[in-house]
Write a protein that holds these residues in place. Sequence first.
Motif, short mmCIF file in Angstrom:
data_model
loop_
_atom_site.label_atom_id
_atom_site.label_comp_id
_atom_site.label_asym_id
_atom_site.label_seq_id
_atom_site.Cartn_x
_atom_site.Cartn_y
_atom_site.Cartn_z
N LYS A 1 7.49 -14.49 8.59
CA LYS A 1 7.68 -14.02 7.21
C LYS A 1 7.05 -12.65 7.00
CE LYS A 1 8.05 -18.55 5.11
NZ LYS A 1 7.06 -19.61 4.83
N ALA A 2 5.97 -12.35 7.74
CA ALA A 2 5.32 -11.04 7.67
C ALA A 2 5.83 -10.14 8.79
CB ALA A 2 3.81 -11.20 7.75
N LEU A 3 7.01 -10.47 9.33
CA LEU A 3 7.60 -9.71 10.44
C LEU A 3 6.60 -9.60 11.61
CD1 LEU A 3 9.40 -6.93 8.35
CD2 LEU A 3 10.40 -9.00 9.33
N CYS B 1 7.19 -7.19 16.20
CA CYS B 1 5.97 -6.99 15.43
C CYS B 1 6.12 -5.70 14.62
CB CYS B 1 4.76 -6.89 16.37
SG CYS B 1 3.21 -6.47 15.54
N ALA B 2 6.05 -5.83 13.28
CA ALA B 2 6.36 -4.70 12.39
C ALA B 2 5.17 -3.80 12.10
CB ALA B 2 6.96 -5.21 11.09
N GLY B 3 3.99 -4.17 12.57
CA GLY B 3 2.83 -3.31 12.28
C GLY B 3 1.54 -4.09 12.29
N ASP C 1 -1.74 -5.78 9.87
CA ASP C 1 -1.93 -6.41 8.57
C ASP C 1 -2.70 -5.43 7.68
OD1 ASP C 1 -2.47 -7.93 6.39
OD2 ASP C 1 -3.37 -9.60 7.49
N ILE C 2 -1.97 -4.46 7.11
CA ILE C 2 -2.64 -3.38 6.38
C ILE C 2 -3.06 -3.80 4.97
CG2 ILE C 2 -1.79 -1.42 7.71
CD1 ILE C 2 0.52 -1.13 5.86
N VAL C 3 -2.52 -4.91 4.49
CA VAL C 3 -2.96 -5.40 3.18
C VAL C 3 -4.42 -5.85 3.25
CG1 VAL C 3 -2.59 -7.18 1.41
CG2 VAL C 3 -0.63 -5.97 2.41
N GLU C 4 -4.76 -6.53 4.34
CA GLU C 4 -6.15 -6.96 4.54
C GLU C 4 -7.06 -5.74 4.72
OE1 GLU C 4 -8.61 -9.83 4.01
OE2 GLU C 4 -6.45 -10.21 4.02
N PRO D 1 5.61 4.89 11.81
CA PRO D 1 5.84 5.37 10.44
C PRO D 1 4.57 5.65 9.64
CG PRO D 1 6.07 3.00 10.50
CD PRO D 1 5.57 3.42 11.87
N GLU D 2 3.44 5.87 10.30
CA GLU D 2 2.15 5.95 9.60
C GLU D 2 2.04 7.11 8.61
OE1 GLU D 2 2.55 5.43 12.82
OE2 GLU D 2 1.53 3.55 13.31
N ILE D 3 2.86 8.14 8.76
CA ILE D 3 2.81 9.27 7.82
C ILE D 3 3.04 8.78 6.38
CG2 ILE D 3 5.29 9.82 8.11
CD1 ILE D 3 3.40 12.84 7.93
N THR D 4 3.80 7.69 6.25
CA THR D 4 4.12 7.11 4.95
C THR D 4 2.90 6.52 4.26
OG1 THR D 4 6.29 6.59 5.85
CG2 THR D 4 5.71 5.47 3.83
N ILE D 5 1.91 6.07 5.05
CA ILE D 5 0.76 5.38 4.46
C ILE D 5 -0.54 6.18 4.60
CG2 ILE D 5 1.72 3.06 4.57
CD1 ILE D 5 0.02 2.68 7.19
N GLY D 6 -0.44 7.47 4.93
CA GLY D 6 -1.67 8.28 4.98
C GLY D 6 -2.51 8.01 6.21
N ALA E 1 0.45 2.45 -2.75
CA ALA E 1 1.76 2.85 -3.28
C ALA E 1 2.91 2.07 -2.63
CB ALA E 1 1.95 4.34 -3.09
N LEU E 2 2.75 1.72 -1.34
CA LEU E 2 3.85 1.08 -0.61
C LEU E 2 3.84 -0.43 -0.76
CD1 LEU E 2 6.21 1.80 1.40
CD2 LEU E 2 4.62 1.14 3.22
N LEU E 3 2.67 -1.06 -0.65
CA LEU E 3 2.63 -2.52 -0.53
C LEU E 3 1.85 -3.24 -1.63
CD1 LEU E 3 2.09 -2.93 3.33
CD2 LEU E 3 4.19 -3.30 2.06
N ILE E 4 0.97 -2.55 -2.36
CA ILE E 4 0.17 -3.24 -3.38
C ILE E 4 0.85 -3.08 -4.75
CG2 ILE E 4 -2.13 -3.51 -4.42
CD1 ILE E 4 -2.11 -4.03 -1.36
C1 QUE Z 1 4.48 2.64 7.37
C2 QUE Z 1 3.56 1.93 8.09
C3 QUE Z 1 3.52 0.53 8.03
C4 QUE Z 1 4.45 -0.14 7.21
C5 QUE Z 1 5.37 0.60 6.49
C6 QUE Z 1 5.38 1.98 6.58
C7 QUE Z 1 2.56 -0.26 8.76
C8 QUE Z 1 2.61 -1.68 8.61
C9 QUE Z 1 3.57 -2.28 7.77
C10 QUE Z 1 3.69 -3.70 7.57
C11 QUE Z 1 4.82 -4.37 8.00
C12 QUE Z 1 4.97 -5.74 7.79
C13 QUE Z 1 3.99 -6.45 7.13
C14 QUE Z 1 2.86 -5.77 6.70
C15 QUE Z 1 2.71 -4.41 6.93
O1 QUE Z 1 4.46 -1.49 7.11
O2 QUE Z 1 1.73 0.27 9.51
O3 QUE Z 1 1.91 -6.50 6.06
O4 QUE Z 1 4.15 -7.80 6.90
O5 QUE Z 1 1.72 -2.43 9.27
O6 QUE Z 1 6.30 2.71 5.88
O7 QUE Z 1 2.66 2.57 8.88
#
Ligand code: QUE
Length: 394
Positions: free
Chosen positions: A28-30, A68-70, A72-75, A150-155, A333-336
């Motif tokens: 579910k969290a990719l 694996c999409a990345g 756990d940046i929310v934590e 894609p880290e440029i998107t999240i600083g 800005a992206l996830l919270i």
């Molecule tokens: C840029 C990123 C990340 C992103 C989106 C961006 C990143 C990352 C996630 C991510 C993906 C799935 C999840 C999650 C976070 O998205 O680094 O919690 O379930 O981990 O545009 O750098």
Amino acid sequence: MSDLPVVFNEIELSDGRKLGMAQLNAPKALNALSLTMIEQLLPQLTQWATDETIAAVWLEGHGDKAFCAGGDIVELYRSMTEINGQGDPAQSNPYAERFFATEYRLDYLIHTFPKPFIVWGNGIVMGGGMGLFAGANCRVVTEHSRLAMPEITIGLYPDVGGSWFLNRMPGRCGLFLGLTGAQMNAADALFVGLADRFIAHEHRAAVIEALQGLTWGGSDAACVQQVMRQFEQQSHAQKPDSTVQAHYETIQQLTDADSALGRVQKITAYAGEDPWLKRAAETLSRGSTTSMLLIQAQLQRCLHNSLVQVFQQELNLSIQCALKGEFSEGIRALLIDKDRRPRWHYATAEQVEDGWIDGFFAPLWPQNPLSDLAPMQVKDRLTQHNNKIQESTR
Ligand code: QUE
């Protein structure tokens, strides 16, 4: 199905040894990498590395959407705000230190793994997922693979070894991909040296069966390659064309400028009609103005460094990013809040001051937490080698 965040299995091979299988299990969290997942993977893979009954390792993600999409940046966001956030800027972030240090140890172990290490890179392979993928010696991509940093998107900047593998791509492709977060398909990953084999996803179960039934003998690496080659040959028809290869000359032109700022200006001024290049330019222009310059400074600094040095430097830089606020604003800005309107520290790349960028490279510790990083001990390799000889003369 198991609730554990990583599911481990050892499946029997025809010679009595086993294939160690690890499946990231947070579909579910990719399958984004959590600290718990990292702390399960590191000891198990370390054990498999020296366990003579394990012939090879297979790493994959649960479900069809993502390897694996990345991370756990929310934590990580919580660690940067709720714990440290009030009042003065934080001086340290123990959670981020533990997260990144353990993650890079895991990535480094995969880079130096002493036996065949297969990663089934189906679906999304981004950020932290690329860190698990890039170092393996048998990296499989499928018709569904989408790879990016894609880290440029999240600083942030392309970490998890990005400062190593982006610097090893043809021309300035790595710089372009790191600055724009542009997505690669399977053929792109093969072109830039990030993948080894294209195998259609429908063959996954058959590949595992073939490894099980294989008559192992001689070099284990060669045995694995024989199986992979066979399935790659059956997959030709499904292989896409490489977008990066098609745009190679344009990528070279767009990144050919005299300064970091000049390269940002040139890419963002792209006025052509190609959708992939347009999206790349847009992602860069909306990205963190700090990251635009940080990424280029980091790649330049790491150009001639060893892999160990690269992970040590990335750890320092990632923690600096966690302390300075741009990274948490990007996640916010992206996830919270999901407003997709990050208020970057500087409104434009032109305004970013040199001293601000230099500050990210200031060493945080008298001794880097990864100062002990080293490939598997020579004596462990020797033990493995001797056991093999004993076995073959038995
Ligand atoms: C840029 C990123 C990340 C992103 C989106 C961006 C990143 C990352 C996630 C991510 C993906 C799935 C999840 C999650 C976070 O998205 O680094 O919690 O379930 O981990 O545009 O750098």
